[in-house]
Motif scaffolding. Structure first.
Motif, PDB file in Angstrom:
ATOM      1  N   ARG A   1      19.529   5.646  10.617  1.00 50.22           N
ATOM      2  CA  ARG A   1      18.877   4.636   9.788  1.00 50.22           C
ATOM      3  C   ARG A   1      19.951   3.768   9.151  1.00 50.22           C
ATOM      4  N   ILE A   2      19.760   2.468   9.271  1.00 50.11           N
ATOM      5  CA  ILE A   2      20.743   1.510   8.767  1.00 50.11           C
ATOM      6  C   ILE A   2      20.155   0.760   7.581  1.00 50.11           C
ATOM      7  N   ARG A   3      20.920   0.679   6.512  1.00 44.84           N
ATOM      8  CA  ARG A   3      20.598  -0.219   5.410  1.00 44.84           C
ATOM      9  C   ARG A   3      21.106  -1.590   5.828  1.00 44.84           C
ATOM     10  N   VAL A   4      20.174  -2.466   6.171  1.00 51.46           N
ATOM     11  CA  VAL A   4      20.530  -3.760   6.740  1.00 51.46           C
ATOM     12  C   VAL A   4      21.025  -4.695   5.632  1.00 51.46           C
ATOM     13  N   HIS A   5      22.154  -5.311   5.866  1.00 55.41           N
ATOM     14  CA  HIS A   5      22.684  -6.312   4.937  1.00 55.41           C
ATOM     15  C   HIS A   5      22.464  -7.734   5.449  1.00 55.41           C
ATOM     16  N   ALA A   6      22.460  -7.912   6.767  1.00 58.78           N
ATOM     17  CA  ALA A   6      22.288  -9.245   7.342  1.00 58.78           C
ATOM     18  C   ALA A   6      21.714  -9.128   8.743  1.00 58.78           C
ATOM     19  N   ALA A   7      20.958 -10.155   9.133  1.00 57.69           N
ATOM     20  CA  ALA A   7      20.396 -10.219  10.487  1.00 57.69           C
ATOM     21  C   ALA A   7      20.645 -11.603  11.059  1.00 57.69           C
ATOM     22  N   GLY A   8      21.170 -11.660  12.265  1.00 55.68           N
ATOM     23  CA  GLY A   8      21.357 -12.935  12.939  1.00 55.68           C
ATOM     24  C   GLY A   8      20.018 -13.503  13.381  1.00 55.68           C
ATOM     25  N   VAL A   9      19.926 -14.822  13.436  1.00 56.57           N
ATOM     26  CA  VAL A   9      18.721 -15.513  13.882  1.00 56.57           C
ATOM     27  C   VAL A   9      19.022 -16.140  15.236  1.00 56.57           C
ATOM     28  N   ASN A  10      18.195 -15.824  16.234  1.00 59.95           N
ATOM     29  CA  ASN A  10      18.434 -16.282  17.597  1.00 59.95           C
ATOM     30  C   ASN A  10      17.165 -16.849  18.213  1.00 59.95           C
ATOM     31  N   PHE A  11      17.332 -17.639  19.265  1.00 63.45           N
ATOM     32  CA  PHE A  11      16.181 -18.298  19.880  1.00 63.45           C
ATOM     33  C   PHE A  11      15.089 -17.322  20.318  1.00 63.45           C
ATOM     34  N   PRO A  12      15.436 -16.143  20.878  1.00 64.86           N
ATOM     35  CA  PRO A  12      14.361 -15.203  21.240  1.00 64.86           C
ATOM     36  C   PRO A  12      13.471 -14.812  20.064  1.00 64.86           C
ATOM     37  N   ASP A  13      13.999 -14.865  18.829  1.00 66.28           N
ATOM     38  CA  ASP A  13      13.170 -14.545  17.663  1.00 66.28           C
ATOM     39  C   ASP A  13      12.019 -15.538  17.512  1.00 66.28           C
ATOM     40  N   THR A  14      12.258 -16.788  17.901  1.00 70.02           N
ATOM     41  CA  THR A  14      11.202 -17.790  17.797  1.00 70.02           C
ATOM     42  C   THR A  14      10.141 -17.606  18.883  1.00 70.02           C
ATOM     43  N   LEU A  15      10.530 -16.967  19.988  1.00 72.17           N
ATOM     44  CA  LEU A  15       9.602 -16.738  21.098  1.00 72.17           C
ATOM     45  C   LEU A  15       8.787 -15.461  20.927  1.00 72.17           C
ATOM     46  N   ILE A  16       9.442 -14.408  20.417  1.00 75.52           N
ATOM     47  CA  ILE A  16       8.804 -13.090  20.374  1.00 75.52           C
ATOM     48  C   ILE A  16       7.591 -13.087  19.451  1.00 75.52           C
ATOM     49  N   ILE A  17       7.619 -13.907  18.381  1.00 80.67           N
ATOM     50  CA  ILE A  17       6.476 -13.945  17.457  1.00 80.67           C
ATOM     51  C   ILE A  17       5.322 -14.749  18.039  1.00 80.67           C
ATOM     52  N   ARG A  18       5.599 -15.513  19.090  1.00 81.16           N
ATOM     53  CA  ARG A  18       4.553 -16.283  19.777  1.00 81.16           C
ATOM     54  C   ARG A  18       4.081 -15.592  21.046  1.00 81.16           C
ATOM     55  N   ASP A  19       4.550 -14.377  21.287  1.00 83.75           N
ATOM     56  CA  ASP A  19       4.254 -13.645  22.520  1.00 83.75           C
ATOM     57  C   ASP A  19       4.722 -14.403  23.760  1.00 83.75           C
ATOM     58  N   MET A  20       5.840 -15.125  23.629  1.00 87.59           N
ATOM     59  CA  MET A  20       6.378 -15.898  24.746  1.00 87.59           C
ATOM     60  C   MET A  20       7.680 -15.313  25.268  1.00 87.59           C
ATOM     61  N   TYR A  21       8.047 -14.123  24.783  1.00 90.11           N
ATOM     62  CA  TYR A  21       9.277 -13.476  25.216  1.00 90.11           C
ATOM     63  C   TYR A  21       8.936 -12.356  26.175  1.00 90.11           C
ATOM     64  N   GLN A  22       9.938 -11.922  26.978  1.00 88.84           N
ATOM     65  CA  GLN A  22       9.661 -10.873  27.969  1.00 88.84           C
ATOM     66  C   GLN A  22       9.328  -9.531  27.327  1.00 88.84           C
ATOM     67  N   VAL A  23       9.772  -9.339  26.084  1.00 86.29           N
ATOM     68  CA  VAL A  23       9.439  -8.134  25.329  1.00 86.29           C
ATOM     69  C   VAL A  23       8.328  -8.485  24.347  1.00 86.29           C
ATOM     70  N   LYS A  24       7.256  -7.679  24.345  1.00 86.24           N
ATOM     71  CA  LYS A  24       6.117  -7.938  23.461  1.00 86.24           C
ATOM     72  C   LYS A  24       5.809  -6.665  22.662  1.00 86.24           C
ATOM     73  N   PRO A  25       6.454  -6.525  21.498  1.00 89.96           N
ATOM     74  CA  PRO A  25       6.236  -5.314  20.689  1.00 89.96           C
ATOM     75  C   PRO A  25       4.813  -5.258  20.136  1.00 89.96           C
ATOM     76  N   PRO A  26       4.296  -4.049  19.914  1.00 91.02           N
ATOM     77  CA  PRO A  26       2.987  -3.937  19.265  1.00 91.02           C
ATOM     78  C   PRO A  26       3.082  -4.401  17.813  1.00 91.02           C
ATOM     79  N   ARG A  27       2.066  -5.102  17.332  1.00 91.96           N
ATOM     80  CA  ARG A  27       2.048  -5.578  15.954  1.00 91.96           C
ATOM     81  C   ARG A  27       1.513  -4.496  15.031  1.00 91.96           C
ATOM     82  N   PRO A  28       1.951  -4.538  13.764  1.00 94.70           N
ATOM     83  CA  PRO A  28       2.910  -5.493  13.194  1.00 94.70           C
ATOM     84  C   PRO A  28       4.348  -5.123  13.536  1.00 94.70           C
TER      85      PRO A  28
END
Length: 332
Positions: free
Chosen positions: A31-58
């Motif tokens: 388990r990691i205590r997250v201090h920072a997260a990079g923002v990348n183009f796939p992040d904009t796709l995955i929330i629209r279900d337009m990425y090859q990986v589609k995690p179960p929500r939420p």
């Protein structure tokens, strides 16, 4: 813990910040205590279900993180509580805590800030794999980078220069061109935001050839796609290599007769699959990158930082193609 969750299909405005139970690591997890997260183009796709990986929500977007190991699961021998690390999570990174498989977590140098660590692996990993493994770029060769002011493009500028290439950075504005020159690009080229006209495409190809010395470029690093792809291929030199990296402008259609006429290669760059299929090569590449970071040859250029509750704004900035270098979400 807190997480910025995607609970329905949609854009950045659909994300919601919620409290969740802090997870416990399982076997071979940390388990990691997250201090920072990079923002990348796939992040904009995955929330629209337009990425090859589609995690179960939420689920929380966020594919790369940096922080401190807070708890260690059974069977983990390579990491310990208190280790400063980065991790390629795929998703889940826009959160204060994250459980990950230990094999996907890497220790970072003590002198490396968390925000830079969170913006390091995906962009530099992709670009190093592309230029070193897929293009086999050589000193003295010319390299055209489309979308050069973005995260992977900026990384490609630094890595191209480190490899001894002549770097031509193609971007959409003078502000972005100056950013690329500051990174070390030898030449910059401002392209039209509308490349659908054939005459505009021809002018683009001719300008690329002119900047490369007349014969065309040896390597094209295409992180844009769309109507920019064909004129870039037409600007390749004999036995040139065209690297397929991404398609924010759409998936292009390229006449294959061009590959015959130029004796060129169209080469796919799927860095994520490479890390799984070729782990030893990936580990060697990461060692290369940490060495270059220590020597000052590469350094993530972070142009904007947002707190967790404004992660949606960070994604919107990226979607609008207004980013110079990298954007980061911080949890502190």
């Amino acid at each position: 813990m807190k997480a910025m969750l995607s609970k329905e299909v949609g854009g950045p405005e659909t994300l919601v910040l919620e409290d969740m139970p802090t997870p416990e690591p399982g076997k071979k997890q940390v388990r990691i205590r997250v201090h920072a997260a990079g923002v990348n183009f796939p992040d904009t796709l995955i929330i629209r279900d337009m990425y090859q990986v589609k995690p179960p929500r939420p689920f929380a977007p966020g594919g790369e993180i940096a922080g401190v190991v807070e708890a260690v699961g059974e069977g983990v021998t390579t990491l310990a509580e208190g280790d400063r690390v980065l991790g390629m999570s795929g998703f889940g990174g826009f959160a204060t805590h994250l459980v990950m498989d230990a094999e996907r977590v890497i220790k970072i140098p003590d002198a490396m800030p968390y925000d830079e660590a969170a913006c390091f692996v995906l962009t530099y990993g992709t670009s190093h794999h592309a230029l070193k493994d897929r293009a086999a770029i050589q000193p003295g060769e010319s390299l055209l980078i489309l979308g050069a002011a973005g995260g992977v493009g900026a990384a490609a500028i630094e890595l191209g220069k480190a490899a001894g290439a002549k770097v031509i950075a193609a971007v959409s504005s003078e502000e972005k061109a100056q950013f690329c020159r500051d990174l070390g690009a030898d030449e910059t080229l401002i392209y039209s935001r509308d490349m659908s006209d054939r005459a505009v495409q021809k002018d683009f190809s001719n300008e690329i050839k002119k900047l490369s010395g007349g014969e065309g470029v040896d390597v094209v690093y295409d992180a844009v796609g769309g109507d920019y792809a064909e004129p870039a291929v037409r600007a390749l030199a004999w036995k040139g290599r065209y690297l397929v990296v991404g398609f924010p402008a759409g998936i292009p259609k390229i006449p294959l007769n061009l590959t015959l006429l130029k004796g060129c290669q169209i080469v796919g760059v799927f860095w994520g699959a490479h890390t799984v299929r070729e782990p030893q090569n990936h580990a060697e590449n990461m060692n290369d990158l940490f060495s270059m970071y220590a020597d000052g040859k590469v350094k993530p250029r972070i142009s904007a930082s947002y707190p967790l509750e404004q992660a949606g704004d960070a994604l919107k900035l990226l979607s609008d193609r207004k980013v110079l270098g990298k954007v980061v979400v911080t949890m502190d």
